[in-house]
Design an enzyme around this catalytic site. Structure first.
Site, PDB file in Angstrom:
ATOM      1  CB  SER A 195      -1.100  -0.111   0.946  1.00  0.00           C
ATOM      2  OG  SER A 195      -1.936   0.966   1.035  1.00  0.00           O
ATOM      3  CD  GLU A 308      -5.385  -4.275  -3.705  1.00  0.00           C
ATOM      4  OE1 GLU A 308      -5.361  -3.800  -2.709  1.00  0.00           O
ATOM      5  OE2 GLU A 308      -4.335  -4.972  -3.953  1.00  0.00           O
ATOM      6  CG  HIS A 400      -5.597  -2.320   0.619  1.00  0.00           C
ATOM      7  ND1 HIS A 400      -4.606  -2.429  -0.799  1.00  0.00           N
ATOM      8  CD2 HIS A 400      -5.024  -1.445   1.403  1.00  0.00           C
ATOM      9  CE1 HIS A 400      -3.960  -1.325  -0.426  1.00  0.00           C
ATOM     10  NE2 HIS A 400      -4.063  -0.702   0.663  1.00  0.00           N
TER      11      HIS A 400
END
Length: 501
Positions: A195, A308, A400
């Site tokens: 990330s 995601e 995610h």
């Protein structure tokens, strides 16, 4: 074999005493830069001070200021105490080794506003047990890590706004200068992150200041948001000063703002989850560097997860609303997109997949093409495994960040997963971690990574991706030209249409 319970190493600044955990030595809370406090807030990191005697290195340091509640909910656990004095790192090293081993340096995620190197999912013990040295670190977050204001101009002999990225560079310099004492090979350093940590890796691949400091890179869920232009960052800095009643603020007035006053700020005063372009760290936008194939010439692994879009709700993005906006403003574009997503029903599901692919999946395609143009190696993956007990919770696949405990092989050691994982989940986790370590060990020596499925790099003319998990179930499967038509379209439009608006 008996290992010393108190392993002592000699760094350039002094001796440090860590501890032994089974077959791994560990040292926590090692200073890699001087505290960026007082007049040193919003300045380039300086080398740490030396010390006499043996320094205790058995406890994590304070983390950068942030929301403890959000970090526990979204960022991987309790970040502990907060302080501007947060520039410390942690090292895990195999106790038994005969030659220097590869080094893996982890940059945590959290939107550049959350996280710490000492959080439970990032514990490096099980990776180090595979024969690598693992380093995790803290860096300045939020406005402490990214800030621009006219009052700070000219304080250094270079323009600096990306203080967090400079912290990461300082940590890599510390690794270069000290990691041999911990058994690591300073000439075989893999930088990896997820990330915002992945975005940091991409930024350092594009930064002239990071050249030569790492030799391989892994990008987990890097995103395509554009960098913040320097002019816009300066305007935001002035708006923030005005918020605190400081029109025409001086540098001293800005540095007198308490550090805890920054992180609760909401949009538009908060920090974007993207660095600033136009300073010494990023003189050119990261995406522009990759579009021109001018990134540092190192092997890269890059991939993202099957859901995601799970993170987009945190930023208040209405997935169905994105499709409705297209229907109002760009009907032709929506028709083209629908052709690329045959069988996808409803605005919510179409929005989920389109936003996922534009913001995340396409980044892997961009990097692959940049590596091919530059003659480099690129391994691409798509992570889609969900622990068997959690299939009903993760309806659309891996969220995610869900790959992190698999990468570190910590699935059975952290909350809450240790309560529901089974032997098959743990076996799959171990195989994923093996791939990551094999990349650190093998990438560049050839173009195939060993594992349950031999994983080839994308050389010129080869567009292949490893599916890590297939429809949420265990398995490793190669896919040729994965989402190729979608990626080709989104690469063309993403610089103009990917934003948090």
């Amino acid at each position: 074999m008996q290992y010393p319970s108190t392993p002592v190493v000699e760094t350039r600044c002094g001796a440090m005493a860590g501890f032994t955990d089974d077959d791994v030595h560990a040292w926590y809370g090692i200073p890699y830069a001087a505290p960026p406090v007082g007049n040193w807030r919003w300045r380039s990191p300086r080398p740490p001070a030396s010390w006499e005697g043996v320094r205790d290195a058995t406890a994590f340091s304070s983390s950068s200021w942030q929301s403890s509640e959000y970090c526990q909910e979204l960022g991987g656990g309790d970040p502990g105490q907060f302080s501007e004095d947060c520039l410390y790192l942690n090292v895990w090293s195999p106790a038994e080794r005969t030659t220097p081993v590869p080094v893996m340096v982890w940059l945590h995620g959290g939107g550049f506003t959350l996280g710490a190197g000492g959080l439970p999912p990032y514990n490096g013990k099980t990776l180090a047990g595979r024969g690598v040295v693992v380093v995790t670190l803290n860096y300045r977050l939020g406005h402490l890590g990214f800030f621009a204001h006219p009052a700070l101009e000219g304080e250094e002999d270079r323009v600096v706004h990306n203080f967090a990225l400079l912290d990461q560079i300082a940590a890599l310099e510390w690794v270069r200068d000290n990691i041999a004492a911990f058994g690591g090979d300073p000439n075989c350093v893999t930088l990896f992150g997820e990330s915002a940590g992945a975005r940091s890796v991409l930024s350092l691949l594009a930064s002239p200041l990071a050249e030569g400091l790492f030799h391989k890179a892994i990008v987990q869920s890097g995103y395509t948001l554009p960098d913040t232009p320097r002019g816009q960052a300066l305007q935001k800095g002035e708006a923030l000063a005005n918020h605190f009643g400081l029109e025409n603020a001086t540098a001293d007035q800005l540095r007198a703002i308490p550090p805890e006053a920054f992180w609760p700020l909401a949009a538009p005063l908060n920090v974007a989850p993207a660095p600033v372009v136009g300073d010494c760290v990023l003189p050119e936008a990261m995406l522009d560097v990759f579009f021109a194939a001018r990134q540092h010439p190192v092997p890269i692994m890059i991939g993202s997860n099957s859901d995601e879009a799970s993170v987009m709700g945190i930023f208040g993005i209405d997935l169905a609303g994105q499709i409705q906006k297209l229907r109002r403003e760009r009907r032709f574009g929506l028709g083209l997109i629908k052709l690329l997503y045959p069988g996808v029903k409803g605005d919510e599901e179409l929005g989920r997949q389109v936003c996922r692919d534009m913001a995340f999946t396409t980044m892997g395609y961009v990097v692959m093409q940049a590596q091919q143009r530059a003659g480099g190696l690129c391994w691409r993956y798509w992570f889609d495994y969900v622990a068997e007990a959690e299939h009903a919770t993760y309806i659309n696949g891996a969220w995610h960040g869900n790959e992190i405990p698999y990468v570190f092989d910590n699935l059975g050691r952290i909350e809450p997963s240790r309560h529901y994982v089974n032997a098959r989940d743990l076996q799959f986790s171990a195989q994923v971690a093996d791939y990551w370590v094999n990349f650190a060990r093998e990438a560049g020596k050839g173009d195939i990574l060993s594992g349950p499925t031999h994983w080839p790099a994308c050389r010129k003319g080869r567009d292949v991706l490893l599916r890590i998990g297939v429809n949420k179930h265990a398995g490793f499967r190669l896919a040729n030209r994965f989402m190729r038509a979608r990626m080709s379209l989104f690469k063309r439009v993403m610089k103009h249409h990917v934003s948090l608006d």
